[in-house]
Design an enzyme around this catalytic site. Structure first.
Site, short mmCIF file in Angstrom:
data_model
loop_
_atom_site.label_atom_id
_atom_site.label_comp_id
_atom_site.label_asym_id
_atom_site.label_seq_id
_atom_site.Cartn_x
_atom_site.Cartn_y
_atom_site.Cartn_z
N ASP A 43 3.20 1.51 12.18
CA ASP A 43 2.06 0.83 11.56
C ASP A 43 1.87 -0.59 12.08
OD1 ASP A 43 1.29 2.97 10.07
OD2 ASP A 43 1.97 2.21 8.15
N ARG A 72 -8.98 0.02 3.72
CA ARG A 72 -8.07 1.01 3.13
C ARG A 72 -6.69 0.42 2.88
NH1 ARG A 72 -6.72 4.97 6.58
NH2 ARG A 72 -5.46 5.71 4.86
N CYS A 78 -6.75 8.51 8.40
CA CYS A 78 -7.03 8.06 9.76
C CYS A 78 -6.74 9.17 10.77
CB CYS A 78 -6.17 6.84 10.10
SG CYS A 78 -6.64 5.34 9.21
N LYS A 111 0.82 -1.21 0.00
CA LYS A 111 0.00 0.00 0.00
C LYS A 111 0.86 1.26 0.00
CE LYS A 111 -2.91 2.62 3.27
NZ LYS A 111 -1.92 3.63 3.69
N ASN A 112 1.81 1.34 0.92
CA ASN A 112 2.60 2.56 1.07
C ASN A 112 3.66 2.71 -0.02
OD1 ASN A 112 1.19 3.37 3.36
ND2 ASN A 112 2.54 2.23 4.73
N ARG A 116 -0.68 15.85 11.81
CA ARG A 116 0.30 15.39 10.82
C ARG A 116 0.72 16.61 10.02
NH1 ARG A 116 -3.73 11.54 10.43
NH2 ARG A 116 -4.53 12.56 8.58
N PRO A 117 1.52 17.47 10.59
CA PRO A 117 1.87 18.71 9.91
C PRO A 117 2.62 18.45 8.62
CG PRO A 117 3.31 18.36 11.81
CD PRO A 117 2.22 17.33 11.89
N ILE A 118 2.30 19.24 7.61
CA ILE A 118 3.00 19.10 6.33
C ILE A 118 3.97 20.26 6.12
CG2 ILE A 118 1.13 17.77 5.29
CD1 ILE A 118 0.30 20.35 3.83
N ASP A 119 4.39 20.86 7.24
CA ASP A 119 5.31 21.99 7.12
C ASP A 119 6.62 21.59 6.45
OD1 ASP A 119 5.51 20.53 9.61
OD2 ASP A 119 7.12 21.90 10.16
N LEU A 120 7.07 20.34 6.66
CA LEU A 120 8.31 19.90 6.02
C LEU A 120 8.15 19.86 4.51
CD1 LEU A 120 9.50 17.00 8.36
CD2 LEU A 120 10.28 19.36 8.35
#
Length: 416
Positions: free
Chosen positions: A305, A397, A116, A22-23, A121-125
């Site tokens: 996970d 999922r 989920c 999946k990933n 889950r910051p996307i600042d990076l």
């Protein structure tokens, strides 16, 4: 959302083939936008997140054909840089489209991702890195508007080895001018698989699985054919499922090198494991041993996970085990449900203390996220009576056919 019914008390035995990852496949699907050509992707799992990504690709102009386990994706007709908000909110992995669509169109509009509820889950990076490549980024009313008339290679240092940020940089940098270096890059096997896919279509990337990934920008890309790596989390899930039932299984289409951290803990619990090139054999003891401590970490550490599935397994082990979650702060939503089944678990911040009990009891529980749902199914396999797991959509999922797979191994599980 559907539910699973598990009649517990059956020992898992037999042989099972593991699905594609999946990933791994999700960033690869996003990458198909870049070549403006045809991509053939083999061993794609039939899971909800893949269906969502395909709907996104079709919405921006891709033509998709599915032949059994192989996708044919033609991105030559991609004509949009706007990602539908309703699809993005279904899946947090959709944020990797930020890099690929920006690389293709030099502009992308995308909403903040869903998925989920695992905490912030910051996307600042991601944002910071794309700015270093020359993109201008605005955030308006929950949307990210990213533009870059020209992307130029840069040396990027990540504050944390984020998988998503590493993937977005790779996708955006492939067609940029000059050379990009990602320092403190994520080392997950899925990063290496993305590198192999992109190089197969003509990219020049090296260093995946190390601290530094180097991307030399190219002017164009071409048709590609690629087989997705096996799903290491599904592999670990089924090993834990066999272990909790005292079972004996042989899993094929696996890569043992990708799950060394998981296998190490299974051995600590008393399981016998034999690894071959693409197969893993596990024989569980009659009674699992406790595990002193599991601490989730970025790869090659123990994967977050697999935390929930291992916790479920340890609920019936001898003695006390400790799990510390360092990656996501809200990844213990399965604990209350396991306690409803009779587990003895105490939470102290990000640490869980699991004291093994003599037995679990089947009851109605709810899957609040993907891996927590898998953990509840694992617990149900050994519980006395019938366990009903609501929220099947979360589990689907990431697991292609978890009910059918477990039934192949001798479980009694059905879905409505």
């Amino acid at each position: 959302m559907g539910r699973f019914y598990i009649d517990g008390g059956r020992c898992l035995e037999g042989t099972l083939r593991i699905q594609g990852g999946k990933n791994a496949v999700l960033p690869i699907l996003a990458a198909t936008v870049l070549n403006g050509d045809v991509s053939y992707i083999q061993d794609c799992p039939r899971i909800l997140d893949v269906f969502t990504m395909i709907r996104i690709l079709e919405s921006i102009g891709c033509k998709v054909r599915w032949d059994d386990k192989t996708f044919m994706i033609d991105s030559s007709s991609v004509d949009s840089y706007k990602i539908p908000e309703e699809l993005v909110r279904e899946m947090r992995s959709s944020i990797i489209l930020l890099g690929s669509v920006l690389g293709r169109h030099k502009k992308v509009i995308i909403s903040y991702p869903g998925g989920c509820p695992l905490g912030p889950r910051p996307i600042d990076l991601h944002i910071k890195a794309l700015k270093q490549l020359g993109a201008s980024i605005k955030e308006e009313h929950g949307f990210i508007i990213c533009e870059a008339p020209k992307l130029v290679g840069a040396k990027i240092h990540l504050d944390f080895p984020s998988v998503g940020a590493t993937e977005n940089i790779m996708l955006a940098a492939v067609l940029a001018e000059g050379t990009t270096e990602i320092h403190n890059a994520a080392k997950e096997p899925e990063i290496k698989d993305l590198q192999d896919f992109l190089n197969g279509m003509g990219a020049k990337i090296k260093g995946a699985s190390s601290d530094v990934i180097t991307i030399e920008g190219v002017k164009s890309l071409h048709q590609v054919e690629h087989k997705v790596i096996p799903d290491r989390i599904v592999t670990g899930t089924y090993l834990a499922a066999a272990a909790i039932t005292g079972g004996e299984v042989l899993l094929t289409n696996v890569n043992p090198n990708h799950i060394q951290a998981i296998n190490s803990k299974l051995k600590e619990a008393g399981c016998r494991i034999i690894e071959e090139k693409d197969r893993i054999y596990l024989k569980a003891p009659k009674k699992l041993k406790n595990i002193d401590i599991i601490r989730t970490q970025p790869y090659p550490g123990f994967p977050t996970d697999m935390q929930a599935q291992m916790m479920a397994m340890l609920t019936v082990a001898s003695g006390a085990s400790i799990i510390t979650e360092t990656v996501f702060e809200s990844r213990y939503k399965h604990v209350d449900e396991l306690i409803r089944m009779g587990a003895n678990i105490t939470l102290e911040g990000r640490t869980a203390i699991i004291k093994g009990v003599g037995h679990l009891t089947g009851t109605n529980v709810y899957a609040k996220d993907l891996r927590g749902g898998a953990a509840l199914i694992i617990a149900g396999l050994v519980a006395e009576g019938v366990t009903i797991v609501d929220g099947a959509k979360h589990i689907e999922r990431g697991y292609e056919q978890i009910d059918k797979d477990l039934n192949i191994l001798g479980a009694s599980i059905r879905k409505d």
